[in-house]
Design a protein around this motif. Structure first.
Motif, PDB file in Angstrom:
ATOM      1  N   MET A   1      44.409  -0.841  17.786  1.00 52.70           N
ATOM      2  CA  MET A   1      43.500  -0.717  16.650  1.00 52.70           C
ATOM      3  C   MET A   1      43.918   0.461  15.780  1.00 52.70           C
ATOM      4  O   MET A   1      44.193   1.550  16.278  1.00 52.70           O
ATOM      5  N   ASN A   2      43.973   0.247  14.463  1.00 52.12           N
ATOM      6  CA  ASN A   2      44.259   1.311  13.520  1.00 52.12           C
ATOM      7  C   ASN A   2      43.210   2.413  13.659  1.00 52.12           C
ATOM      8  O   ASN A   2      42.006   2.159  13.654  1.00 52.12           O
ATOM      9  N   LEU A   3      43.678   3.686  13.771  1.00 52.98           N
ATOM     10  CA  LEU A   3      42.753   4.784  14.058  1.00 52.98           C
ATOM     11  C   LEU A   3      41.757   5.030  12.924  1.00 52.98           C
ATOM     12  O   LEU A   3      40.607   5.402  13.157  1.00 52.98           O
ATOM     13  N   GLN A   4      42.203   4.808  11.676  1.00 53.90           N
ATOM     14  CA  GLN A   4      41.273   5.007  10.560  1.00 53.90           C
ATOM     15  C   GLN A   4      40.193   3.926  10.563  1.00 53.90           C
ATOM     16  O   GLN A   4      39.007   4.204  10.353  1.00 53.90           O
ATOM     17  N   LYS A   5      40.600   2.683  10.831  1.00 54.89           N
ATOM     18  CA  LYS A   5      39.614   1.606  10.958  1.00 54.89           C
ATOM     19  C   LYS A   5      38.637   1.916  12.091  1.00 54.89           C
ATOM     20  O   LYS A   5      37.425   1.671  11.972  1.00 54.89           O
ATOM     21  N   LEU A   6      39.181   2.442  13.189  1.00 59.37           N
ATOM     22  CA  LEU A   6      38.356   2.787  14.337  1.00 59.37           C
ATOM     23  C   LEU A   6      37.295   3.813  13.955  1.00 59.37           C
ATOM     24  O   LEU A   6      36.114   3.656  14.283  1.00 59.37           O
ATOM     25  N   GLN A   7      37.711   4.856  13.231  1.00 60.86           N
ATOM     26  CA  GLN A   7      36.765   5.898  12.848  1.00 60.86           C
ATOM     27  C   GLN A   7      35.707   5.373  11.881  1.00 60.86           C
ATOM     28  O   GLN A   7      34.530   5.722  11.987  1.00 60.86           O
ATOM     29  N   VAL A   8      36.128   4.537  10.930  1.00 57.62           N
ATOM     30  CA  VAL A   8      35.181   3.950   9.977  1.00 57.62           C
ATOM     31  C   VAL A   8      34.170   3.077  10.720  1.00 57.62           C
ATOM     32  O   VAL A   8      32.954   3.138  10.472  1.00 57.62           O
ATOM     33  N   PHE A   9      34.659   2.260  11.647  1.00 55.25           N
ATOM     34  CA  PHE A   9      33.788   1.374  12.425  1.00 55.25           C
ATOM     35  C   PHE A   9      32.766   2.173  13.228  1.00 55.25           C
ATOM     36  O   PHE A   9      31.557   1.899  13.179  1.00 55.25           O
ATOM     37  N   LEU A  10      33.222   3.203  13.962  1.00 58.73           N
ATOM     38  CA  LEU A  10      32.317   4.003  14.783  1.00 58.73           C
ATOM     39  C   LEU A  10      31.297   4.749  13.929  1.00 58.73           C
ATOM     40  O   LEU A  10      30.125   4.880  14.306  1.00 58.73           O
ATOM     41  N   SER A  11      31.718   5.227  12.770  1.00 54.95           N
ATOM     42  CA  SER A  11      30.810   5.951  11.881  1.00 54.95           C
ATOM     43  C   SER A  11      29.742   5.029  11.298  1.00 54.95           C
ATOM     44  O   SER A  11      28.572   5.397  11.203  1.00 54.95           O
ATOM     45  N   LEU A  12      30.133   3.814  10.954  1.00 55.98           N
ATOM     46  CA  LEU A  12      29.162   2.869  10.393  1.00 55.98           C
ATOM     47  C   LEU A  12      28.138   2.459  11.456  1.00 55.98           C
ATOM     48  O   LEU A  12      26.960   2.243  11.137  1.00 55.98           O
ATOM     49  N   VAL A  13      28.583   2.354  12.702  1.00 54.26           N
ATOM     50  CA  VAL A  13      27.643   2.060  13.785  1.00 54.26           C
ATOM     51  C   VAL A  13      26.580   3.156  13.874  1.00 54.26           C
ATOM     52  O   VAL A  13      25.401   2.890  14.079  1.00 54.26           O
ATOM     53  N   GLU A  14      27.001   4.412  13.686  1.00 49.69           N
ATOM     54  CA  GLU A  14      26.072   5.536  13.790  1.00 49.69           C
ATOM     55  C   GLU A  14      25.140   5.624  12.579  1.00 49.69           C
ATOM     56  O   GLU A  14      23.933   5.806  12.731  1.00 49.69           O
ATOM     57  N   THR A  15      25.699   5.517  11.390  1.00 50.41           N
ATOM     58  CA  THR A  15      24.891   5.739  10.176  1.00 50.41           C
ATOM     59  C   THR A  15      24.142   4.489   9.723  1.00 50.41           C
ATOM     60  O   THR A  15      23.085   4.584   9.116  1.00 50.41           O
ATOM     61  N   ARG A  16      24.755   3.305   9.979  1.00 47.70           N
ATOM     62  CA  ARG A  16      24.211   2.001   9.544  1.00 47.70           C
ATOM     63  C   ARG A  16      24.196   1.858   8.017  1.00 47.70           C
ATOM     64  O   ARG A  16      23.638   0.894   7.500  1.00 47.70           O
ATOM     65  N   LYS A  17      24.793   2.809   7.320  1.00 50.17           N
ATOM     66  CA  LYS A  17      24.814   2.772   5.862  1.00 50.17           C
ATOM     67  C   LYS A  17      26.250   2.981   5.362  1.00 50.17           C
ATOM     68  O   LYS A  17      26.928   3.905   5.785  1.00 50.17           O
ATOM     69  N   MET A  18      26.693   2.116   4.429  1.00 51.24           N
ATOM     70  CA  MET A  18      28.022   2.255   3.846  1.00 51.24           C
ATOM     71  C   MET A  18      28.169   3.586   3.109  1.00 51.24           C
ATOM     72  O   MET A  18      29.169   4.288   3.246  1.00 51.24           O
ATOM     73  N   THR A  19      27.156   3.930   2.319  1.00 52.83           N
ATOM     74  CA  THR A  19      27.244   5.147   1.505  1.00 52.83           C
ATOM     75  C   THR A  19      27.297   6.396   2.381  1.00 52.83           C
ATOM     76  O   THR A  19      28.059   7.327   2.103  1.00 52.83           O
ATOM     77  N   GLN A  20      26.491   6.425   3.445  1.00 57.45           N
ATOM     78  CA  GLN A  20      26.496   7.587   4.331  1.00 57.45           C
ATOM     79  C   GLN A  20      27.822   7.707   5.085  1.00 57.45           C
ATOM     80  O   GLN A  20      28.341   8.797   5.289  1.00 57.45           O
ATOM     81  N   THR A  21      28.356   6.563   5.493  1.00 53.31           N
ATOM     82  CA  THR A  21      29.658   6.569   6.176  1.00 53.31           C
ATOM     83  C   THR A  21      30.745   7.083   5.241  1.00 53.31           C
ATOM     84  O   THR A  21      31.589   7.891   5.637  1.00 53.31           O
ATOM     85  N   ALA A  22      30.731   6.602   3.999  1.00 52.73           N
ATOM     86  CA  ALA A  22      31.723   7.047   3.020  1.00 52.73           C
ATOM     87  C   ALA A  22      31.636   8.554   2.792  1.00 52.73           C
ATOM     88  O   ALA A  22      32.656   9.255   2.771  1.00 52.73           O
TER      89      ALA A  22
END
Length: 293
Positions: free
Chosen positions: A1-22
């Motif tokens: 798994m691409n590490l950047q994709k991994l970090q984005v995925f894990l962050s979105l799971v935590e925040t549940r919001k695209m804007t907050q993850t960004a």
């Protein structure tokens, strides 16, 4: 798994919001959306569903999240190991211990480790055995000395060092000091000192009291050294490690027949841990300790 994709995925799971993850990752919202869509295309599954509460994992998303966290932990451990060497051969070793083995063994082991590797950074976290196990599973600690908890985690290695017993301890000035055996004492009117119930000693003590159908006034304490000090006043008794108090001249104890109150002390580490020279030396010191009884 691409590490950047991994970090984005894990962050979105935590925040549940695209804007907050960004905002959290310093990316644009379209970039976050792109990485999530790309990840879903990689696996050919839908990872999130959306509703008023934001992004929530699908069933297959839950499965991916389980393994993604492990990949992230391994990556963090890798980065930390590389940084240790980049910072100039100093390195570090993060140790953990539950209360009894921390007092019994860690001072001498850390002293010997520091003599062999004077430039490494050594840290020791003293917590309950379940908490040390949790941190070992996350690879936040390299290894630990633990009193058994009654269960073993599949991802951890447990090497027995020695055994210990829980005994009923009290001051030599306490009336129990003249009692020949447990059957000759009456615990009902006693104040019982125990290590916090979330600890392995506390767990074993609570189970034993329940089996004996004993109702006692109980004081929970975070420190076994505080328990030993309070016993010296002669006003209370304690269920405590025999190894901790058998050399305390001002204390006496009664041993139980119950074999369930005898416990193993283990040297514990993660199966996937990278074993550097300081770790291997510490393991050798523990093995010498085991041979010495």
């Amino acid at each position: 798994m691409n590490l950047q994709k991994l970090q984005v995925f894990l962050s979105l799971v935590e925040t549940r919001k695209m804007t907050q993850t960004a905002k959290l990752l310093g990316l644009s919202t379209p970039t976050v959306s792109f990485h999530i869509k790309s990840l879903e295309e990689d696996y050919g599954v839908k990872l999130f569903r959306t509703n008023a509460g934001g992004y929530r994992l699908t069933d297959v998303g839950e499965m991916l999240h389980h393994y993604a966290k492990q990949l992230s932990q391994v990556n963090q451990a890798l980065v930390k190991s590389v940084e240790d060497y980049k910072n100039g051969e100093n390195g570090s070793i993060n140790l953990g211990a539950s209360g009894v083995p921390a007092q019994l063994f860690m001072p001498e082991l850390i002293h010997q480790l520091a003599e062999r590797y004077p430039r490494i950074k050594v840290s020791l976290d003293v917590q309950t055995a379940p908490e040390i196990e949790r941190r070992l599973l996350l690879q936040e600690l390299d290894c630990g000395l633990l009193m058994e908890t009654g269960k073993k985690e599949e991802e951890l290695m447990y090497e027995p060092i020695t055994s210990d017993k829980i005994v009923l301890a009290f001051s030599r000035s306490h009336p129990f000091a003249s009692a020949p055996s447990f059957e000759k004492v009456d615990l009902k009117e006693q104040i019982l000192l125990v290590h916090r119930l979330s600890s392995s000693t506390g767990h074993f003590s609570e189970s034993w009291l329940r089996e004996q159908k004993l109702q006692m006034e109980m004081i929970q304490l975070d420190s076994v050294s505080t328990i030993i000090k309070m016993l010296s006043y002669g006003k209370a008794v304690a269920l405590i490690s025999k190894k901790l108090i058998e050399n305390e001249d001002h204390l006496a104890y009664i041993e139980f027949e119950n074999k369930e109150l005898e416990r193993q002390i283990y040297f514990v580490y993660h199966r996937n841990l990278w074993m550097g020279a300081p770790f291997r030396h510490f393991q050798e010191l523990v093995e010498e300790l085991k041979k010495g009884g």
